[in-house]
Enzyme design. Structure first.
Site, PDB file in Angstrom:
ATOM      1  CE  LYS A  18      -2.672   2.688   3.340  1.00 35.48           C
ATOM      2  NZ  LYS A  18      -3.763   3.151   2.488  1.00 35.48           N
ATOM      3  CD1 TRP A 578     -17.771  -5.130   4.593  1.00 40.48           C
ATOM      4  CD2 TRP A 578     -17.553  -2.924   4.824  1.00 40.48           C
ATOM      5  NE1 TRP A 578     -18.101  -4.562   3.394  1.00 40.48           N
ATOM      6  CE2 TRP A 578     -17.977  -3.209   3.501  1.00 40.48           C
ATOM      7  CE3 TRP A 578     -17.351  -1.597   5.189  1.00 40.48           C
ATOM      8  CZ2 TRP A 578     -18.203  -2.204   2.556  1.00 40.48           C
ATOM      9  CZ3 TRP A 578     -17.572  -0.596   4.258  1.00 40.48           C
ATOM     10  CH2 TRP A 578     -17.991  -0.897   2.952  1.00 40.48           C
ATOM     11  CB  CYS A 660     -20.803   2.375  -3.232  1.00 41.05           C
ATOM     12  SG  CYS A 660     -19.870   1.862  -1.802  1.00 41.05           S
ATOM     13  CG  HIS A 711     -13.082   4.085  -5.312  1.00 39.71           C
ATOM     14  ND1 HIS A 711     -14.442   4.030  -5.318  1.00 39.71           N
ATOM     15  CD2 HIS A 711     -12.701   3.644  -4.093  1.00 39.71           C
ATOM     16  CE1 HIS A 711     -14.879   3.572  -4.151  1.00 39.71           C
ATOM     17  NE2 HIS A 711     -13.849   3.328  -3.400  1.00 39.71           N
ATOM     18  CB  CYS A 743     -17.911   6.234  -2.221  1.00 43.36           C
ATOM     19  SG  CYS A 743     -17.897   5.028  -0.873  1.00 43.36           S
TER      20      CYS A 743
END
Length: 775
Positions: A18, A578, A660, A711, A743
């Site tokens: 990341k 989640w 979403c 995104h 989002c």
């Protein structure tokens, strides 16, 4: 019996991937440096698996962004809008790859990213392949071959390449124009797979893992025929390669007879999601074949330790019928969906020793596979029998722990009735009251909730957690950030404001920290999409709310402005989906316990003067069972959970929800059943295609179709957002439309967020000028 693995987490045990990707995107490291970090992660993963006793170590399970996008690049399925990048000699393939994932807006080019959606019923998102009627394929990337050679050299043995199967690859994609079916492309795609297999065979490959997860779905006759044609063709050409066919997340179900007849060398079963399919398989002609059987007995989706004794019973049953020499043992699916290593958890306060002994992350799951193989081969092996005894003691400890059960929570759940899931008035009645109270313009503008989590926000939170900031210092900082966000929203002219969520680390983890029945890891990260990683909380016991969770910050933000402010909550289904969920009671019961906790928070927000409350449910679609026969039961309790959470307020209080990155067409009835006053959805990457389902259904309530993709770092123009709003207006009444991004904005930078939202507000004003309808 062979120990193998279907895939290993690729983010690195400390999220090295990341950080490296984000540094590349910020021009802080070179492409070569990123590739070197990726190479180091892969080598560590290969050796970790080998040292844990895994015989068949997977390769090509690594990706810089997404494995489906990797497959698109391998077979040259590159949408035509990226041709300008292909034409430029100074643009390398990694730049093209990230442009396909994230869009590209520089050097005079403005290329939109490919669509992204959920990977089956997980919170992982994949990049959707795009197909046209004249689609051609070619072997475009050789990454799979270099990965194989590097793995071979690192391990000193032959690794097992992992490929997404050709039929699932097509089925996971989307036709970008009418007049053809993507399965029509199979004959054009298979030659590229044959080139890949030819090359791997020449390099010395033995086993090839071919993932065909679509075999877990309901298939048409034509789709089943595609599988039969594909594997008969491939096996006819590659008799020396051993094909391990893997599907997961569900039973093969009605596809079992097809699968048994496919000419493959090993068949993988997910025996965690569907333990009964072992007996189903053993009743078929499979027992008389020579095909190997891969038993997926260790849970690749959740973090609870395996019941080694129960798994051993299953292994012994399979061995007794078909012989141990035909067995392979593995996790149920790729370990991509669990954190890397429990040994990284050293904070006994956030994850107590009592709870920690009940858990296994990816590294520990490899040990479980290896221990099971040893216990089967050598029942008296000292180390393995010790591990078995410790395993059974930990399971017993969990069953008897007073941490698990809260009688008051269970009693409240038992008293719940349908009345607890109903608003007072019908939507039309509520809408009139809300319009009178809120006095919003046509096309009201808002955001989904979070604003960019800057370095300053993260640094202050980290210092507070380490004790380098007092609570007072930290909260002073959050108040300043919140006030700045409120003032900025007023300045650019948004109609409904949010407080920005600067106090929240994550939309689920934050609530988990404030609810009882949750535990937390410090390094338990899993990939959600691209460089986005999440740290799911662990639901270990009955859930309840000891105190209000968000009221103070929402009330403070509302005190700063005369404009309406949304109170922001995460919904019960999303918190459930989640999180790593307890596996000792039905998911329905855990979800409804969370719903009661959110219900209490909603009531407190209303009492504090918050007139609009958003309960996010982006995971509602994600929780849908893969088999349609199980949908109704799931949707009944999932919809009820949302309604329980939302139904404690008066009619003049407006309830929003947000969803979403999912297809809504097939659950539009359930979405309407939520009875949210306003729903905001992601629609920009599909150019409002998803809105068609709402139009055809004549969706009665208000809706905010996302007009720009959060995104991607690209800033949308006013004109393109106006165009999207016009498309929306052609489908739904303007009086019911809101204007918002796709989002939340926490992953974006302020510079691009500011430009995009200013354009969005201007687009809404332009759209208002184009219609005469009033509210």
């Amino acid at each position: 019996m062979i120990a193998h693995n279907l895939g290993y987490p690729r983010i690195g045990s400390h999220r090295e991937l990341k950080r490296a990707c984000e540094q590349l995107w910020a021009n802080k490291i070179t492409r070569q440096q990123l590739q070197e970090i990726g190479r180091q992660i892969q080598q560590t993963n290969w050796l970790t698996q080998q040292q844990a006793g895994i015989t068949l170590v997977p390769c090509n399970d690594f990706s810089f962004y997404d494995q489906v996008l990797d497959m698109s690049l391998t077979v040259g399925a590159i949408p035509k809008r990226f041709q300008p990048l292909l034409d430029r000699p100074d643009v390398d393939r990694l730049t093209l790859y990230f442009a396909m994932a994230r869009g590209y807006q520089q050097d005079g080019l403005d290329l939109k990213a490919m669509e992204m959606t959920k990977w089956f019923d997980t919170n992982y998102h994949y990049i959707v392949p795009e197909f046209t009627a004249d689609q051609s394929f070619e072997l475009f990337s050789n990454t799979i071959f270099t990965d194989f050679e590097e793995a071979q050299q690192t391990l000193g043995t032959t690794p097992k390449p992992v490929l997404i199967g050709p039929v699932s690859y097509l089925l996971l994609g989307k036709e970008k124009e009418s007049g053809f079916d993507r399965l029509d492309l199979l004959d054009r795609l298979l030659p590229v797979y044959e080139q890949v297999l030819t090359h791997l065979q020449a390099l010395g490959a033995d086993w090839i893992q071919i993932d065909e997860p679509c075999l877990s779905l309901d298939l048409t006759d034509r789709q089943r025929e595609a599988f039969a044609v594909t594997y008969n063709r491939l096996k006819g050409q590659f008799s020396q390669l051993k094909f391990l066919l893997a599907s997961y997340f569900e039973c093969y179900g009605a596809n079992l007879n097809l699968v048994v007849q496919l000419p493959v060398d090993a068949l993988h079963l997910d025996l965690v999601r569907c333990p009964s399919q072992l007996e189903d398989l053993l009743k078929t002609d499979f027992v008389n074949q020579q095909t190997h059987l891969s038993l997926g007995v260790v849970d690749g989706r959740n973090i609870w330790i395996n019941d080694l004794e129960r798994s051993l019973t299953m292994i012994q049953r399979a061995a007794a019928v078909i012989g141990a020499e035909r067995l392979l043992l593995a996790p149920s699916c790729s370990l991509l969906h669990v954190p890397c290593d429990l040994n990284s958890e050293t904070n006994g306060k956030s994850l107590t020793p009592e709870i920690k002994q009940w858990l296994a992350f990816a590294r520990q799951k490899l040990d479980e596979v290896s221990t099971l193989v040893t216990l089967f081969r050598e029942p008296n092996n000292g180390q393995a029998t010790e591990a078995l005894a410790a395993n059974q003691a930990a399971l017993s400890s969990r069953r008897q722990s007073p941490l698990i059960n809260r009688p008051t929570v269970q009693a409240r759940l038992a008293l719940m009735t349908d009345q607890d899931a109903r608003r007072h008035g019908a939507f039309a009645q509520r809408q009139a009251l809300q319009h009178h109270r809120l006095k919003l313009p046509l096309y009201p503008t808002t955001t989904i909730g979070s604003f960019p989590q800057t370095d300053a926000v993260r640094t202050n939170r980290a210092k507070f957690k380490k004790g380098d900031r007092t609570l007072e210092q930290y909260e002073d900082f959050i108040r300043a950030e919140t006030e700045q966000a409120i003032r900025w929203q007023e300045e650019i002219g948004l109609d409904v404001l949010v407080h920005g969520e600067f106090e929240r680390n994550d939309m689920v983890e934050y609530f988990g920290e404030l609810l009882d029945g949750f535990a937390f890891s410090e390094n338990g990260w899993v990939q959600s999409y691209g460089s986005r990683c999440v740290k799911p909380p662990i639901i270990y016991g009955d859930v309840y709310r000891p105190a209000p969770m968000t009221v103070r910050w929402s009330q403070y933000a509302q005190s700063l402005t005369n404009k309406p402010l949304k109170g922001m909550l995460t919904g019960p289904v999303t918190i459930l989906q989640w999180s790593f969920v307890r596996d000792d009671q039905p998911r329905r019961d855990t979800c409804l316990q969370i719903a009661l906790a959110i219900h209490d928070e909603v009531v407190d927000l209303e009492a504090a003067g918050i007139g609009i409350i958003q309960i996010d449910e982006p995971a509602l679609r994600e929780g849908l069972p893969l088999r349609r026969e199980n949908w109704d039961a799931y949707l009944a309790w999932a919809v009820m959970a949302f309604r329980v959470a939302a139904s404690g307020v008066q009619d003049h209080t407006q309830i929003h929800t947000h969803m979403c990155y999912a297809e809504f067409n097939d659950i539009i009835g359930a979405i309407a059943g939520l009875d949210a006053d306003v729903i905001t959805i992601e629609t920009s990457r599909s150019q409002m295609e998803l809105l068609d389902a709402f139009g055809k259904f004549a969706y009665p309530n208000e809706i905010g179709p996302g007009v720009y993709d959060i995104h991607s770092p690209r800033v949308p123009t006013v004109d393109e957002m106006v165009e999207l709003l016009q498309k929306a207006t052609n489908v739904l009444p303007a009086r019911n439309l809101w204007v918002n991004p796709d989002c939340g904005l926490k992953t974006r930078r302020w510079s691009e967020t500011a430009d995009a939202l200013k354009n969005m507000v201007q687009a809404a004003q332009t759209a208002r000028d184009l219609v005469t309808e009033t509210v």
